[in-house]
Write a protein that holds these residues in place. Structure first.
Motif, PDB file in Angstrom:
ATOM      1  N   PHE A  84      -8.118   4.573   0.051  1.00 47.89           N
ATOM      2  CA  PHE A  84      -7.994   3.850  -1.313  1.00 47.89           C
ATOM      3  C   PHE A  84      -9.256   3.046  -1.596  1.00 47.89           C
ATOM      4  CE2 PHE A  84      -5.867   1.339   1.888  1.00 47.89           C
ATOM      5  CZ  PHE A  84      -6.680   0.084   1.845  1.00 47.89           C
ATOM      6  N   THR A  85      -9.539   2.835  -2.875  1.00 48.13           N
ATOM      7  CA  THR A  85     -10.591   1.702  -3.168  1.00 48.13           C
ATOM      8  C   THR A  85      -9.914   0.405  -3.458  1.00 48.13           C
ATOM      9  OG1 THR A  85     -11.872   3.662  -4.053  1.00 48.13           O
ATOM     10  CG2 THR A  85     -12.296   1.244  -5.032  1.00 48.13           C
ATOM     11  N   PHE A  86     -10.520  -0.633  -2.956  1.00 49.55           N
ATOM     12  CA  PHE A  86      -9.793  -1.918  -3.271  1.00 49.55           C
ATOM     13  C   PHE A  86     -10.977  -2.694  -4.226  1.00 49.55           C
ATOM     14  CE2 PHE A  86      -9.145  -6.290  -2.047  1.00 49.55           C
ATOM     15  CZ  PHE A  86      -7.657  -6.485  -2.456  1.00 49.55           C
ATOM     16  N   SER A 120      -1.182  -3.685 -10.588  1.00 48.34           N
ATOM     17  CA  SER A 120      -1.338  -4.979  -9.885  1.00 48.34           C
ATOM     18  C   SER A 120      -2.336  -4.942  -8.939  1.00 48.34           C
ATOM     19  CB  SER A 120       0.090  -5.285  -9.237  1.00 48.34           C
ATOM     20  OG  SER A 120       0.024  -6.622  -8.597  1.00 48.34           O
ATOM     21  N   LYS A 121      -3.087  -6.116  -8.497  1.00 51.65           N
ATOM     22  CA  LYS A 121      -4.120  -6.043  -7.383  1.00 51.65           C
ATOM     23  C   LYS A 121      -3.398  -5.923  -6.137  1.00 51.65           C
ATOM     24  CE  LYS A 121      -8.022  -8.448  -9.826  1.00 51.65           C
ATOM     25  NZ  LYS A 121      -8.923  -9.250 -10.055  1.00 51.65           N
ATOM     26  N   LYS A 122      -2.059  -6.505  -6.179  1.00 54.36           N
ATOM     27  CA  LYS A 122      -1.370  -6.408  -5.102  1.00 54.36           C
ATOM     28  C   LYS A 122      -0.523  -5.282  -4.577  1.00 54.36           C
ATOM     29  CE  LYS A 122       0.008 -11.453  -4.557  1.00 54.36           C
ATOM     30  NZ  LYS A 122       0.960 -12.562  -4.626  1.00 54.36           N
ATOM     31  N   TRP A 123      -0.741  -4.211  -5.665  1.00 58.80           N
ATOM     32  CA  TRP A 123      -0.061  -2.996  -5.256  1.00 58.80           C
ATOM     33  C   TRP A 123      -1.475  -1.949  -5.100  1.00 58.80           C
ATOM     34  CZ3 TRP A 123       5.477  -2.610  -6.182  1.00 58.80           C
ATOM     35  CH2 TRP A 123       6.063  -1.352  -5.592  1.00 58.80           C
ATOM     36  N   ILE A 142       0.817  -1.037  -0.022  1.00 61.59           N
ATOM     37  CA  ILE A 142      -0.276  -0.024   0.023  1.00 61.59           C
ATOM     38  C   ILE A 142       0.826   1.086  -0.250  1.00 61.59           C
ATOM     39  CG2 ILE A 142      -1.693   1.489   1.384  1.00 61.59           C
ATOM     40  CD1 ILE A 142      -2.787  -1.482   2.258  1.00 61.59           C
ATOM     41  N   SER A 143       0.632   2.030  -1.040  1.00 56.91           N
ATOM     42  CA  SER A 143       1.878   2.995  -1.098  1.00 56.91           C
ATOM     43  C   SER A 143       0.923   4.363  -1.652  1.00 56.91           C
ATOM     44  CB  SER A 143       2.651   2.766  -2.322  1.00 56.91           C
ATOM     45  OG  SER A 143       3.519   1.857  -2.071  1.00 56.91           O
ATOM     46  N   PRO A 144       1.541   5.635  -1.417  1.00 55.83           N
ATOM     47  CA  PRO A 144       0.924   7.081  -1.471  1.00 55.83           C
ATOM     48  C   PRO A 144       0.995   7.241  -3.184  1.00 55.83           C
ATOM     49  CG  PRO A 144       3.292   7.381  -0.510  1.00 55.83           C
ATOM     50  CD  PRO A 144       2.669   5.655  -0.457  1.00 55.83           C
ATOM     51  N   LYS A 145      -0.013   7.460  -3.746  1.00 55.82           N
ATOM     52  CA  LYS A 145      -0.343   7.734  -5.154  1.00 55.82           C
ATOM     53  C   LYS A 145       0.735   8.627  -5.657  1.00 55.82           C
ATOM     54  CE  LYS A 145      -4.242   7.820  -6.551  1.00 55.82           C
ATOM     55  NZ  LYS A 145      -5.647   8.007  -6.974  1.00 55.82           N
ATOM     56  N   ASN A 146       0.961   9.794  -4.734  1.00 60.53           N
ATOM     57  CA  ASN A 146       1.813  11.084  -5.356  1.00 60.53           C
ATOM     58  C   ASN A 146       3.358  10.562  -5.001  1.00 60.53           C
ATOM     59  OD1 ASN A 146       2.866  13.263  -6.097  1.00 60.53           O
ATOM     60  ND2 ASN A 146       2.189  14.339  -4.125  1.00 60.53           N
ATOM     61  N   PHE A 147       4.163  10.172  -5.839  1.00 63.11           N
ATOM     62  CA  PHE A 147       5.368   9.668  -5.482  1.00 63.11           C
ATOM     63  C   PHE A 147       6.176   9.848  -6.590  1.00 63.11           C
ATOM     64  CE2 PHE A 147       8.583   6.391  -4.682  1.00 63.11           C
ATOM     65  CZ  PHE A 147       9.170   7.023  -3.443  1.00 63.11           C
ATOM     66  N   TRP A 148       7.658  10.086  -6.722  1.00 58.74           N
ATOM     67  CA  TRP A 148       8.513  10.453  -7.602  1.00 58.74           C
ATOM     68  C   TRP A 148       8.942   9.258  -8.530  1.00 58.74           C
ATOM     69  CZ3 TRP A 148       9.120  11.759  -2.727  1.00 58.74           C
ATOM     70  CH2 TRP A 148      10.040  11.103  -1.884  1.00 58.74           C
TER      71      TRP A 148
END
Length: 325
Positions: free
Chosen positions: A321-323, A309-312, A297-303
């Motif tokens: 987030f929407t899963f 992937s369903k795993k990310w 699970i990661s912040p969308k706004n990244f460099w």
């Protein structure tokens, strides 16, 4: 050594002042060499491409440098040559050198020469064509093309399979020591602090963009717990810097362990093996995420980019987030 450091410092200043100008690429002999024509009969075996893991940066940054070199070697249809990480412990731990040619061996034993190339925009077709011209102009020589320090590459996940193969097949894996228990579903959460905490005080814009409040991680963790599919009991490991009092908001969660004094390599390892990893805006958790085979699970706004992937799973700035299962 001092002379070399002074040269590197002066060179860095020169790059920063000129890299957005038309003058910049002409600082490099390789760029001025690019229009020389090579006869196809003179072309030897493929040359090499490499990049230098920045010795003054953290391991996440150094890995980004290494990954860029590996990727661009493929893009330009060259062989990859390895330059070791500045810390031998990390070099051995990651195992990225396995089955790779060392730049030092190619130079000392096979007579290769190093040629530095200018920074380029990976999305700028004109600049890419100039790099290809440089490479072709040296086709009859034994050359290792060296990327300028911190050459950027966005989609670092493109070589995720290769990274995982090197890491998991590394012989040092037999020495890995985890506090995780197989009886639990282990969630690792990385809350970046340290340098960016100081950045909030001096208003450093480069560090301000990396800051995420505890509320973000609380929200991301609450949402993450809603999608955990396991019969095991859940245990949470919080990896960060500072004091436990800095994270008092996390006391609402059961079975949470604060890993605030754990060393960088052990923290990295636990993030790699977590059943679920919640990353921050940090290369130090993004790189373990590339090696982790479970839920991320990661912040969308990244460099850097993320794989589809369903795993990310990507969050907004509030940790929502929407899963879609």
């Amino acid at each position: 050594m001092l002379k070399q450091k002074l040269y590197q410092k002066a060179w860095k200043i020169l790059i920063n002042k000129t890299k957005n100008t038309k003058v910049y690429p002409y600082l490099y002999k390789s760029f001025r060499h690019r229009n020389r024509k090579e006869s196809e009969t003179n072309i030897i075996n493929k040359n090499y491409f490499t990049s230098i893991p920045n010795p003054g940066a953290g391991i996440g940054h150094q890995m980004a440098n290494w990954i860029a070199g590996y990727w661009f070697a493929k893009k330009f249809e060259l062989k990859f040559a390895h330059i070791p990480f500045s810390n031998t412990k990390w070099e051995n731990f990651l195992g990225f050198n396995n089955n790779e040619f060392l730049v030092s061996d190619l130079v000392k034993k096979q007579g290769y020469k190093k040629v530095k190339i200018p920074l380029f925009d990976e999305n700028n077709n004109f600049e890419i064509e100039q790099i290809k011209k440089i490479i072709l102009s040296y086709a009859s020589k034994k050359i290792i093309f060296v990327a300028e320090q911190d050459q950027f590459y966005f989609n670092q996940y493109d070589i995720r399979n290769e990274l995982q193969a090197k890491f998991y097949n590394n012989k040092t894996r037999k020495n890995d020591n985890l506090t995780f228990s197989e009886n639990y579903y282990n969630i690792a959460i990385h809350v970046r602090r340290g340098d960016i905490t100081i950045g909030q005080l001096n208003k450093n814009p480069n560090l301000l963009m990396r800051w995420q409040d505890n509320d973000y991680f609380i929200n991301a963790l609450k949402n993450a717990l809603q999608i955990v599919a396991t019969n095991k009991k859940i245990k949470i490991y919080l990896f960060s810097q500072g004091k436990k009092e800095d994270f008092k908001e996390f006391e609402q969660f059961e079975n949470i362990e604060y890993c605030l004094d754990m060393g960088a390599q052990d923290s990295f390892l636990h993030m790699v093996y977590a059943d679920m990893l919640i990353t921050s805006k940090s290369s130090f958790s993004y790189k373990p995420a590339l090696l982790n085979k479970n839920i991320i699970i990661s912040p969308k706004n990244f460099w850097h980019g993320y794989p589809i992937s369903k795993k990310w799973i990507l969050t907004d700035e509030q940790g929502n987030f929407t899963f879609n299962n």
